[in-house]
Design a protein around this motif. Sequence first.
Motif, PDB file in Angstrom:
ATOM      1  N   GLU A  77       3.535  17.410  28.782  1.00  0.00           N
ATOM      2  CA  GLU A  77       4.568  17.246  29.803  1.00  0.00           C
ATOM      3  C   GLU A  77       3.562  18.625  30.567  1.00  0.00           C
ATOM      4  OE1 GLU A  77       8.053  17.439  28.462  1.00  0.00           O
ATOM      5  OE2 GLU A  77       7.881  14.884  27.889  1.00  0.00           O
ATOM      6  N   GLU A  78       4.020  19.889  30.012  1.00  0.00           N
ATOM      7  CA  GLU A  78       3.568  20.917  30.765  1.00  0.00           C
ATOM      8  C   GLU A  78       1.700  20.145  32.131  1.00  0.00           C
ATOM      9  OE1 GLU A  78       2.200  25.588  29.491  1.00  0.00           O
ATOM     10  OE2 GLU A  78       3.094  24.436  28.312  1.00  0.00           O
ATOM     11  N   ALA A  79       0.937  20.229  30.958  1.00  0.00           N
ATOM     12  CA  ALA A  79      -0.403  19.980  31.877  1.00  0.00           C
ATOM     13  C   ALA A  79       0.619  18.792  33.211  1.00  0.00           C
ATOM     14  CB  ALA A  79      -1.357  18.657  30.839  1.00  0.00           C
ATOM     15  N   GLN A  80       1.107  17.799  32.355  1.00  0.00           N
ATOM     16  CA  GLN A  80       1.500  16.973  34.256  1.00  0.00           C
ATOM     17  C   GLN A  80       1.918  17.962  35.341  1.00  0.00           C
ATOM     18  OE1 GLN A  80       3.277  13.895  32.458  1.00  0.00           O
ATOM     19  NE2 GLN A  80       1.342  13.060  32.014  1.00  0.00           N
ATOM     20  N   ALA A  81       2.679  18.836  34.659  1.00  0.00           N
ATOM     21  CA  ALA A  81       3.075  19.520  35.795  1.00  0.00           C
ATOM     22  C   ALA A  81       2.489  20.923  36.918  1.00  0.00           C
ATOM     23  CB  ALA A  81       4.882  19.876  35.169  1.00  0.00           C
ATOM     24  N   LEU A  82       2.074  20.822  35.198  1.00  0.00           N
ATOM     25  CA  LEU A  82       0.400  22.029  36.290  1.00  0.00           C
ATOM     26  C   LEU A  82      -0.553  21.245  37.014  1.00  0.00           C
ATOM     27  CD1 LEU A  82      -0.857  24.791  36.122  1.00  0.00           C
ATOM     28  CD2 LEU A  82      -1.689  24.264  33.908  1.00  0.00           C
ATOM     29  N   LEU A  83      -0.852  20.165  36.767  1.00  0.00           N
ATOM     30  CA  LEU A  83      -1.794  19.159  37.824  1.00  0.00           C
ATOM     31  C   LEU A  83      -0.935  18.801  38.759  1.00  0.00           C
ATOM     32  CD1 LEU A  83      -3.906  17.199  37.458  1.00  0.00           C
ATOM     33  CD2 LEU A  83      -2.893  15.369  37.091  1.00  0.00           C
ATOM     34  N   ALA A  84       0.491  18.297  38.515  1.00  0.00           N
ATOM     35  CA  ALA A  84       1.170  17.824  40.127  1.00  0.00           C
ATOM     36  C   ALA A  84       1.452  18.809  41.100  1.00  0.00           C
ATOM     37  CB  ALA A  84       2.872  17.232  39.316  1.00  0.00           C
ATOM     38  N   SER A  85       1.247  20.199  40.625  1.00  0.00           N
ATOM     39  CA  SER A  85       1.436  21.592  41.382  1.00  0.00           C
ATOM     40  C   SER A  85       0.043  21.602  42.009  1.00  0.00           C
ATOM     41  CB  SER A  85       1.850  22.821  40.371  1.00  0.00           C
ATOM     42  OG  SER A  85       1.413  23.558  40.983  1.00  0.00           O
ATOM     43  N   TYR A  86      -0.901  21.167  41.250  1.00  0.00           N
ATOM     44  CA  TYR A  86      -2.237  21.436  41.902  1.00  0.00           C
ATOM     45  C   TYR A  86      -2.488  21.020  42.849  1.00  0.00           C
ATOM     46  CZ  TYR A  86      -3.596  25.735  39.039  1.00  0.00           C
ATOM     47  OH  TYR A  86      -3.843  26.695  37.911  1.00  0.00           O
ATOM     48  N   GLU A  87      -2.028  19.426  42.444  1.00  0.00           N
ATOM     49  CA  GLU A  87      -2.088  18.079  43.411  1.00  0.00           C
ATOM     50  C   GLU A  87      -1.391  18.615  44.898  1.00  0.00           C
ATOM     51  OE1 GLU A  87      -1.109  14.690  41.403  1.00  0.00           O
ATOM     52  OE2 GLU A  87      -2.996  14.457  40.521  1.00  0.00           O
ATOM     53  N   ARG A  88       0.190  19.254  45.107  1.00  0.00           N
ATOM     54  CA  ARG A  88       0.512  19.670  45.541  1.00  0.00           C
ATOM     55  C   ARG A  88      -0.016  20.625  46.621  1.00  0.00           C
ATOM     56  NH1 ARG A  88       4.566  20.143  43.216  1.00  0.00           N
ATOM     57  NH2 ARG A  88       5.133  22.228  43.101  1.00  0.00           N
ATOM     58  N   LYS A  89      -0.477  21.801  46.031  1.00  0.00           N
ATOM     59  CA  LYS A  89      -1.830  22.835  46.244  1.00  0.00           C
ATOM     60  C   LYS A  89      -2.966  22.720  47.286  1.00  0.00           C
ATOM     61  CE  LYS A  89       0.715  26.313  43.795  1.00  0.00           C
ATOM     62  NZ  LYS A  89       0.135  27.332  42.285  1.00  0.00           N
ATOM     63  N   GLN A  90      -3.242  21.488  47.140  1.00  0.00           N
ATOM     64  CA  GLN A  90      -3.883  21.079  46.990  1.00  0.00           C
ATOM     65  C   GLN A  90      -4.117  20.383  49.190  1.00  0.00           C
ATOM     66  OE1 GLN A  90      -6.024  17.912  47.387  1.00  0.00           O
ATOM     67  NE2 GLN A  90      -7.965  18.051  47.906  1.00  0.00           N
ATOM     68  N   ARG A  91      -2.813  19.476  48.378  1.00  0.00           N
ATOM     69  CA  ARG A  91      -2.254  18.857  49.329  1.00  0.00           C
ATOM     70  C   ARG A  91      -1.782  19.670  50.595  1.00  0.00           C
ATOM     71  NH1 ARG A  91       0.341  15.351  46.022  1.00  0.00           N
ATOM     72  NH2 ARG A  91       2.205  16.793  46.555  1.00  0.00           N
ATOM     73  N   GLU A  92      -1.517  20.632  50.182  1.00  0.00           N
ATOM     74  CA  GLU A  92      -0.449  21.931  51.472  1.00  0.00           C
ATOM     75  C   GLU A  92      -2.079  22.124  51.880  1.00  0.00           C
ATOM     76  OE1 GLU A  92       1.587  24.162  48.878  1.00  0.00           O
ATOM     77  OE2 GLU A  92       3.355  23.081  49.544  1.00  0.00           O
ATOM     78  N   VAL A  93      -2.863  22.885  50.985  1.00  0.00           N
ATOM     79  CA  VAL A  93      -4.049  23.559  51.604  1.00  0.00           C
ATOM     80  C   VAL A  93      -5.127  22.632  52.586  1.00  0.00           C
ATOM     81  CG1 VAL A  93      -6.438  24.415  51.017  1.00  0.00           C
ATOM     82  CG2 VAL A  93      -4.370  24.766  49.632  1.00  0.00           C
ATOM     83  N   GLN A  94      -4.640  21.109  52.370  1.00  0.00           N
ATOM     84  CA  GLN A  94      -5.725  20.523  53.272  1.00  0.00           C
ATOM     85  C   GLN A  94      -4.952  19.927  54.352  1.00  0.00           C
ATOM     86  OE1 GLN A  94      -8.701  18.571  52.163  1.00  0.00           O
ATOM     87  NE2 GLN A  94      -8.257  17.889  54.470  1.00  0.00           N
ATOM     88  N   GLU A  95      -3.556  19.900  54.470  1.00  0.00           N
ATOM     89  CA  GLU A  95      -3.127  19.797  55.715  1.00  0.00           C
ATOM     90  C   GLU A  95      -3.044  20.215  56.545  1.00  0.00           C
ATOM     91  OE1 GLU A  95       1.220  19.114  54.879  1.00  0.00           O
ATOM     92  OE2 GLU A  95       0.986  17.282  53.429  1.00  0.00           O
TER      93      GLU A  95
END
Length: 186
Positions: A77-95
């Motif tokens: 669950e922690e890894a999934q939360a971390l993955l979601a956080s990184y994906e969100r950050k990646q989307r923000e950086v892409q935007e």
Amino acid sequence: MRKLIFPAAAATLGTPAMAASGPFFSLGNTDFVVLLAFLLFLAVLVYFKVPGLLGKMLDKRATDIRGELDEARGLREEAQALLASYERKQREVQEQADRIVSQAKSEAELSAAQAKKDLEASIARRMAAAEDQIASAEAAAIRDVRDQAAAVAVAASKDVIAQQMTPDQRAQLVDRSIDEVGAKLH
């Protein structure tokens, strides 16, 4: 060949299955002896509480496995939360990168438009300067032609007048010119 067959037959005849042919409750019967040894083995296991120990060990192992599974679920669950956080950050950086690229394109277009306007203004200034130079050169050429024509006309008139004038007329003309200059100067 016979020697090989005889020992094989003797080995087959001396097996425990052949020895169990007598009464069952006899120490000569191997099945009975094996049963007694097995029951004695089970009694020793029960006496030393091996089934309870095995049960406790299995329960402890099950508890350990359950704990490891819970920990693994937590880590997952922690890894999934971390993955979601990184994906969100990646989307923000892409935007943000897309915004920067868009802004850079618009600035480049504005700069290109400004450069085009500046170039057109510079060309217009140079054209005006060139036209002024051409007009100035044209005026100078016209003046030179007029001056040259006047010089030629004066030279021609001088020659014509010199040929047609008498010395008395020349003297009178010089006197008149001197009087005219004297009148203008005073």
